[in-house]
Write a protein that holds these residues in place. Structure first.
Motif, mmCIF file in Angstrom:
data_model
loop_
_atom_site.group_PDB
_atom_site.id
_atom_site.type_symbol
_atom_site.label_atom_id
_atom_site.label_comp_id
_atom_site.label_asym_id
_atom_site.label_seq_id
_atom_site.Cartn_x
_atom_site.Cartn_y
_atom_site.Cartn_z
ATOM 1 N N SER A 26 62.714 1.590 51.591
ATOM 2 C CA SER A 26 62.298 2.342 52.779
ATOM 3 C C SER A 26 63.438 3.191 53.316
ATOM 4 O O SER A 26 63.239 4.341 53.705
ATOM 5 C CB SER A 26 61.809 1.391 53.871
ATOM 6 N N ALA A 27 64.636 2.637 53.332
ATOM 7 C CA ALA A 27 65.803 3.387 53.801
ATOM 8 C C ALA A 27 66.094 4.561 52.882
ATOM 9 O O ALA A 27 66.398 5.670 53.342
ATOM 10 C CB ALA A 27 67.011 2.464 53.909
ATOM 11 N N VAL A 28 65.990 4.347 51.588
ATOM 12 C CA VAL A 28 66.208 5.436 50.627
ATOM 13 C C VAL A 28 65.138 6.513 50.793
ATOM 14 O O VAL A 28 65.440 7.713 50.798
ATOM 15 C CB VAL A 28 66.247 4.898 49.182
ATOM 16 N N ALA A 29 63.876 6.092 50.958
ATOM 17 C CA ALA A 29 62.794 7.057 51.157
ATOM 18 C C ALA A 29 63.017 7.876 52.430
ATOM 19 O O ALA A 29 62.808 9.090 52.444
ATOM 20 C CB ALA A 29 61.449 6.335 51.217
ATOM 21 N N ALA A 30 63.452 7.233 53.498
ATOM 22 C CA ALA A 30 63.726 7.957 54.748
ATOM 23 C C ALA A 30 64.863 8.948 54.557
ATOM 24 O O ALA A 30 64.809 10.074 55.074
ATOM 25 C CB ALA A 30 64.061 6.968 55.858
ATOM 26 N N LEU A 31 65.875 8.561 53.825
ATOM 27 C CA LEU A 31 66.997 9.462 53.554
ATOM 28 C C LEU A 31 66.544 10.662 52.731
ATOM 29 O O LEU A 31 66.936 11.801 53.007
ATOM 30 C CB LEU A 31 68.111 8.699 52.841
ATOM 31 N N PRO A 38 63.173 20.472 55.592
ATOM 32 C CA PRO A 38 64.059 21.345 56.370
ATOM 33 C C PRO A 38 63.862 21.162 57.870
ATOM 34 O O PRO A 38 62.742 21.019 58.353
ATOM 35 C CB PRO A 38 63.647 22.756 55.930
ATOM 36 N N GLU A 39 64.978 21.147 58.556
ATOM 37 C CA GLU A 39 64.970 21.086 60.016
ATOM 38 C C GLU A 39 65.737 22.306 60.502
ATOM 39 O O GLU A 39 66.871 22.535 60.092
ATOM 40 C CB GLU A 39 65.617 19.792 60.492
ATOM 41 N N PHE A 40 65.101 23.098 61.341
ATOM 42 C CA PHE A 40 65.755 24.319 61.808
ATOM 43 C C PHE A 40 65.207 24.717 63.168
ATOM 44 O O PHE A 40 64.181 24.221 63.603
ATOM 45 C CB PHE A 40 65.565 25.463 60.795
ATOM 46 N N GLY A 41 65.918 25.622 63.794
ATOM 47 C CA GLY A 41 65.492 26.154 65.079
ATOM 48 C C GLY A 41 65.989 25.336 66.252
ATOM 49 O O GLY A 41 66.409 24.193 66.110
ATOM 50 N N ASP A 42 65.991 25.986 67.413
ATOM 51 C CA ASP A 42 66.344 25.294 68.649
ATOM 52 C C ASP A 42 65.261 25.570 69.681
ATOM 53 O O ASP A 42 64.217 26.137 69.371
ATOM 54 C CB ASP A 42 67.740 25.699 69.135
ATOM 55 N N GLU A 43 65.521 25.192 70.907
ATOM 56 C CA GLU A 43 64.486 25.257 71.945
ATOM 57 C C GLU A 43 63.997 26.668 72.250
ATOM 58 O O GLU A 43 62.911 26.841 72.790
ATOM 59 C CB GLU A 43 64.983 24.594 73.214
ATOM 60 N N ASN A 44 64.763 27.703 71.906
ATOM 61 C CA ASN A 44 64.360 29.078 72.200
ATOM 62 C C ASN A 44 63.799 29.824 71.000
ATOM 63 O O ASN A 44 63.421 30.992 71.127
ATOM 64 C CB ASN A 44 65.548 29.847 72.771
ATOM 65 N N ASP A 45 63.741 29.204 69.842
ATOM 66 C CA ASP A 45 63.251 29.870 68.632
ATOM 67 C C ASP A 45 61.732 29.871 68.569
ATOM 68 O O ASP A 45 61.082 28.895 68.950
ATOM 69 C CB ASP A 45 63.810 29.195 67.380
ATOM 70 N N ASP A 46 61.175 30.970 68.025
ATOM 71 C CA ASP A 46 59.731 31.113 67.875
ATOM 72 C C ASP A 46 59.185 30.294 66.715
ATOM 73 O O ASP A 46 57.998 29.991 66.663
ATOM 74 C CB ASP A 46 59.367 32.581 67.670
ATOM 75 N N VAL A 47 60.055 29.960 65.767
ATOM 76 C CA VAL A 47 59.694 29.145 64.610
ATOM 77 C C VAL A 47 60.712 28.011 64.533
ATOM 78 O O VAL A 47 61.912 28.265 64.560
ATOM 79 C CB VAL A 47 59.721 29.979 63.311
ATOM 80 N N PHE A 48 60.229 26.769 64.448
ATOM 81 C CA PHE A 48 61.164 25.645 64.353
ATOM 82 C C PHE A 48 60.532 24.486 63.594
ATOM 83 O O PHE A 48 59.319 24.435 63.400
ATOM 84 C CB PHE A 48 61.635 25.183 65.735
ATOM 85 N N SER A 49 61.396 23.587 63.147
ATOM 86 C CA SER A 49 60.967 22.379 62.446
ATOM 87 C C SER A 49 61.800 21.211 62.945
ATOM 88 O O SER A 49 63.018 21.300 63.043
ATOM 89 C CB SER A 49 61.158 22.548 60.934
ATOM 90 N N VAL A 50 61.127 20.105 63.272
ATOM 91 C CA VAL A 50 61.783 18.901 63.784
ATOM 92 C C VAL A 50 61.454 17.749 62.843
ATOM 93 O O VAL A 50 60.298 17.582 62.448
ATOM 94 C CB VAL A 50 61.285 18.567 65.209
ATOM 95 N N VAL A 51 62.477 16.958 62.501
ATOM 96 C CA VAL A 51 62.281 15.822 61.595
ATOM 97 C C VAL A 51 62.886 14.572 62.221
ATOM 98 O O VAL A 51 63.992 14.607 62.750
ATOM 99 C CB VAL A 51 62.948 16.090 60.223
ATOM 100 N N ALA A 52 62.153 13.462 62.131
ATOM 101 C CA ALA A 52 62.674 12.157 62.550
ATOM 102 C C ALA A 52 62.393 11.173 61.419
ATOM 103 O O ALA A 52 61.246 10.951 61.065
ATOM 104 C CB ALA A 52 62.009 11.681 63.835
ATOM 105 N N ALA A 53 63.452 10.658 60.820
ATOM 106 C CA ALA A 53 63.316 9.676 59.747
ATOM 107 C C ALA A 53 64.071 8.416 60.163
ATOM 108 O O ALA A 53 65.281 8.440 60.335
ATOM 109 C CB ALA A 53 63.872 10.231 58.443
ATOM 110 N N MET A 54 63.337 7.341 60.356
ATOM 111 C CA MET A 54 63.888 6.062 60.807
ATOM 112 C C MET A 54 64.694 6.229 62.087
ATOM 113 O O MET A 54 65.794 5.713 62.225
ATOM 114 C CB MET A 54 64.740 5.416 59.712
ATOM 115 N N GLY A 55 64.124 6.990 63.000
ATOM 116 C CA GLY A 55 64.775 7.224 64.276
ATOM 117 C C GLY A 55 63.825 7.954 65.200
ATOM 118 O O GLY A 55 62.646 8.118 64.901
ATOM 119 N N GLY A 56 64.345 8.411 66.301
ATOM 120 C CA GLY A 56 63.519 9.114 67.272
ATOM 121 C C GLY A 56 64.109 10.456 67.650
ATOM 122 O O GLY A 56 65.317 10.659 67.556
ATOM 123 N N ARG A 57 63.243 11.374 68.055
ATOM 124 C CA ARG A 57 63.670 12.700 68.488
ATOM 125 C C ARG A 57 62.833 13.140 69.666
ATOM 126 O O ARG A 57 61.636 12.865 69.730
ATOM 127 C CB ARG A 57 63.453 13.744 67.382
#
Length: 158
Positions: A26-31, A38-57
């Motif tokens: 499970s840890a290897v799969a999460a890694l 891909p995770e990209f963008g910030d709070e002001n970007d029109d396009v963004f991607s958020v990823v949480a693997a074995m954690g929270g965001r």
């Protein structure tokens, strides 16, 4: 007496082996998910991607023209706050929750249309799906929950 003890120890050893094997895989799969998604963008970007693997965001978007966004939760959780965002025409949100959860908060005046699929999980759209599409911004959502959950709900801005 010893035979019973040795049998119990063998059973305990097997249980421990499988517990360690499942935890490690499970840890290897999460890694792998974290490194391959891909995770990209910030709070002001029109396009963004958020990823949480074995954690929270927690991600709060403040974009003035949200075009496309993606949230992927693998054995973790994401809170996606869109209360301060504005939608571009045809705005699209892709949500994937695998053994995790995603909570999306949208303004009450948005109309959210969801195409949902789930396997031993659930997707809930608690916003007003009957809002007049001509007068309100529309967010299109593609949601997939596998042994996890996705909830989209409206909250008043302010």
């Amino acid at each position: 007496m010893w035979r019973w003890y040795l049998e119990r120890m063998k059973t305990l050893k097997n249980i421990l082996f499988w517990f360690v094997a499942v935890t490690a895989s499970s840890a290897v799969a999460a890694l792998v998910v974290k490194n391959r998604t891909p995770e990209f963008g910030d709070e002001n970007d029109d396009v963004f991607s958020v990823v949480a693997a074995m954690g929270g965001r927690v991600f709060e978007s403040k974009t003035q023209s949200l075009t496309e966004a993606r949230a992927t939760a693998f054995m973790g959780g994401i809170e996606l706050d869109l209360l301060d965002a504005e939608l571009a025409p045809g705005a699209f949100l892709t949500l994937r929750a695998v053994m995790g959860g995603i909570d999306v908060i949208v303004p009450a005046h948005w109309r959210v249309e969801v195409m949902a699929r789930s396997l031993m999980g659930g997707v809930g759209n608690l916003s007003d799906p009957d809002a007049d599409a001509d007068q309100t911004p529309v967010l299109l959502v593609d949601a997939l929950a596998v042994v996890g959950g996705i909830e989209i709900h409206a909250a008043e801005v302010g």
